[in-house]
Design an enzyme around this catalytic site. Structure first.
Site, mmCIF file in Angstrom:
data_model
loop_
_atom_site.group_PDB
_atom_site.id
_atom_site.type_symbol
_atom_site.label_atom_id
_atom_site.label_comp_id
_atom_site.label_asym_id
_atom_site.label_seq_id
_atom_site.Cartn_x
_atom_site.Cartn_y
_atom_site.Cartn_z
ATOM 1 C CG ASN A 1 7.727 -4.266 0.422
ATOM 2 O OD1 ASN A 1 8.862 -3.867 0.529
ATOM 3 N ND2 ASN A 1 6.544 -3.871 0.923
ATOM 4 C CB VAL B 1 14.295 3.403 0.974
ATOM 5 C CG1 VAL B 1 13.608 3.680 -0.279
ATOM 6 C CG2 VAL B 1 15.254 1.933 0.521
ATOM 7 N N GLY C 1 5.263 2.922 0.211
ATOM 8 C CA GLY C 1 6.678 2.748 0.125
ATOM 9 C C GLY C 1 7.150 1.807 -0.950
ATOM 10 C CB THR D 1 9.919 4.459 2.960
ATOM 11 O OG1 THR D 1 10.672 3.911 3.788
ATOM 12 C CG2 THR D 1 10.293 4.030 1.401
ATOM 13 C CG ASP E 1 -1.616 -8.328 10.077
ATOM 14 O OD1 ASP E 1 -0.441 -8.694 10.064
ATOM 15 O OD2 ASP E 1 -2.333 -7.496 10.577
ATOM 16 C CE1 TYR F 1 14.264 -3.674 9.398
ATOM 17 C CE2 TYR F 1 16.537 -3.216 8.922
ATOM 18 C CZ TYR F 1 15.198 -3.531 8.482
ATOM 19 O OH TYR F 1 14.735 -3.270 7.032
ATOM 20 C CB SER G 1 18.259 -5.194 5.890
ATOM 21 O OG SER G 1 19.293 -4.281 6.116
ATOM 22 C CG ASN H 1 -0.197 -0.163 2.641
ATOM 23 O OD1 ASN H 1 0.612 -1.264 2.741
ATOM 24 N ND2 ASN H 1 -0.036 0.625 3.470
ATOM 25 C CE LYS I 1 13.873 -6.674 6.775
ATOM 26 N NZ LYS I 1 12.900 -6.638 6.035
#
Ligand code: NDP
Length: 314
Positions: free
Chosen positions: A121, A270, A48, A272, A94, A233, A173, A46, A237
């Site tokens: 994503n 990025v 980014g 976003t 979701d 994070y 990432s 939706n 990843k």
């Protein structure tokens, strides 16, 4: 700027220009293995990077299923693309909720009878706001790793056989590298086991993230030898990158014509919502490597991590 930093920035700028140029070269007819019958799902599309990936894939003539955890936001985003003349359908998804994944799976099977491309994503990162706080560690691991893994598991049975092979692309990432400069796992024995395809297993990856979360819970993670930057994070990843390597090995055992290729890529830093628009590349540019991986013609690349269309070592 120091000389070293200047050089790195020049190099990056040059690569950005090269990629922009590459994107202007159209695929020739014999390279195009896809058509409007080709179904590509994009999670968290939706806004980014996900929205841009959906837009670029639709621009190449595929049918894109734009998914969003908020139904009305997804419908609005899809409308923008539909009004641009693209083949875009939309559905709620979701990745944190089992029922949502199974409802989506049922819908896609009934309506399209299969999938050709899955772009994972959807993801979260709260570190910008809260530094290296572990307040959201569980949510981050759940979404970025388990959510992605559950989508892969749900979609594989729906992936259609084809000569070109089905594709899974995970937006990951470079912070999730085993031997990264700022994201190294200090435990050498664990690193060795995780980096060896003979010893890598789903259980090992799951154990790694649950050990991490237990240490977060006990507030002992600081001495756990975890990546230094954006720790939760980076761990989430890393788990995605490792799981992709593992799946690539398993999926490569499928017979010719039923192959599924799975790769990860780092979109860079990025502009976003995730970075509060402080990144140094646009979402449009950030989508490029993902779209490129999803459409690679006649190349059986699998189990790799990329950035700027180049392979990085996990
Ligand atoms: P955004 O925050 O702009 O977008 C994230 C998207 O993921 C949103 O659509 C969000 O939905 C969705 N999402 C979050 N949780 C869920 C969930 N449980 N189920 C379904 N969708 C969900 O971030 P970006 O576009 O920047 O990030 C996209 C991906 O790129 C992420 O995986 C991120 O980790 C990765 N990435 C981004 C970098 C960057 O610099 N921006 C750098 C490296 C990797 P909603 O709108 O409802 O919140």
């Amino acid at each position: 700027m120091t000389g070293k930093k200047e050089k790195a920035s020049e190099k990056r700028e040059k690569r950005l220009q090269e990629i922009s140029l590459l994107r202007t070269i159209p695929y020739s007819d014999h390279q195009r293995w896809w058509s409007e019958e080709t179904i590509a799902i994009v999670t968290g599309a939706n806004r980014g990077i996900g929205f841009e990936i959906a837009k670029q894939l639709a621009g190449h003539g595929l049918t894109v299923i734009l998914t969003s955890r908020d139904t009305s936001v997804g419908i609005e985003a899809a409308k923008v693309l539909q009004e641009g003349g693209f083949n875009v359908d939309v559905h709620q998804l979701d990745i944190l909720h089992e029922e949502s994944i199974s409802e989506f799976t049922k819908w896609i099977k009934e309506k399209y009878d299969g999938v050709d491309i899955l772009v994972n994503n959807a993801g979260v990162n709260y570190n910008l706001v809260s530094g290296n706080s572990m307040e959201y560690a569980k949510q981050m691991i759940e979404t970025n790793y388990f959510g992605t893994k559950n989508m892969i598991k749900a979609m594989i049975p729906l992936m259609r056989p084809s000569a070109a092979g089905a594709r899974i692309v995970n937006v990951s990432s470079r912070l999730g590298k085993l031997n990264g400069r700022r994201s190294r796992i200090e435990d050498e024995a664990l690193r060795e086991k995780l980096s060896n395809l003979e010893t890598l297993s789903e259980e090992l990856i799951d154990n790694m993230v649950s050990t991490f979360l237990q240490q977060v819970e006990a507030d002992t993670w600081q001495s756990g030898g975890w990546p230094q930057k954006f720790t939760d994070y980076a761990v989430s990843k890393l788990a995605v990158n490792l799981y992709s390597m593992l799946m690539a090995k398993q999926l490569s055992e499928r017979p010719e014509g039923e192959k599924i290729y799975i790769n990860c890529y780092c979109p860079g830093w990025v502009r976003t919502a995730m970075t509060s628009w402080s990144g140094n590349v646009s979402a449009e540019h950030a989508a490029d490597t993902g779209v490129w991986l999803a459409l690679l013609p006649n190349e059986a690349v699998t189990g790799k991590l990329f950035a700027e269309r180049r392979e990085l070592k996990v």
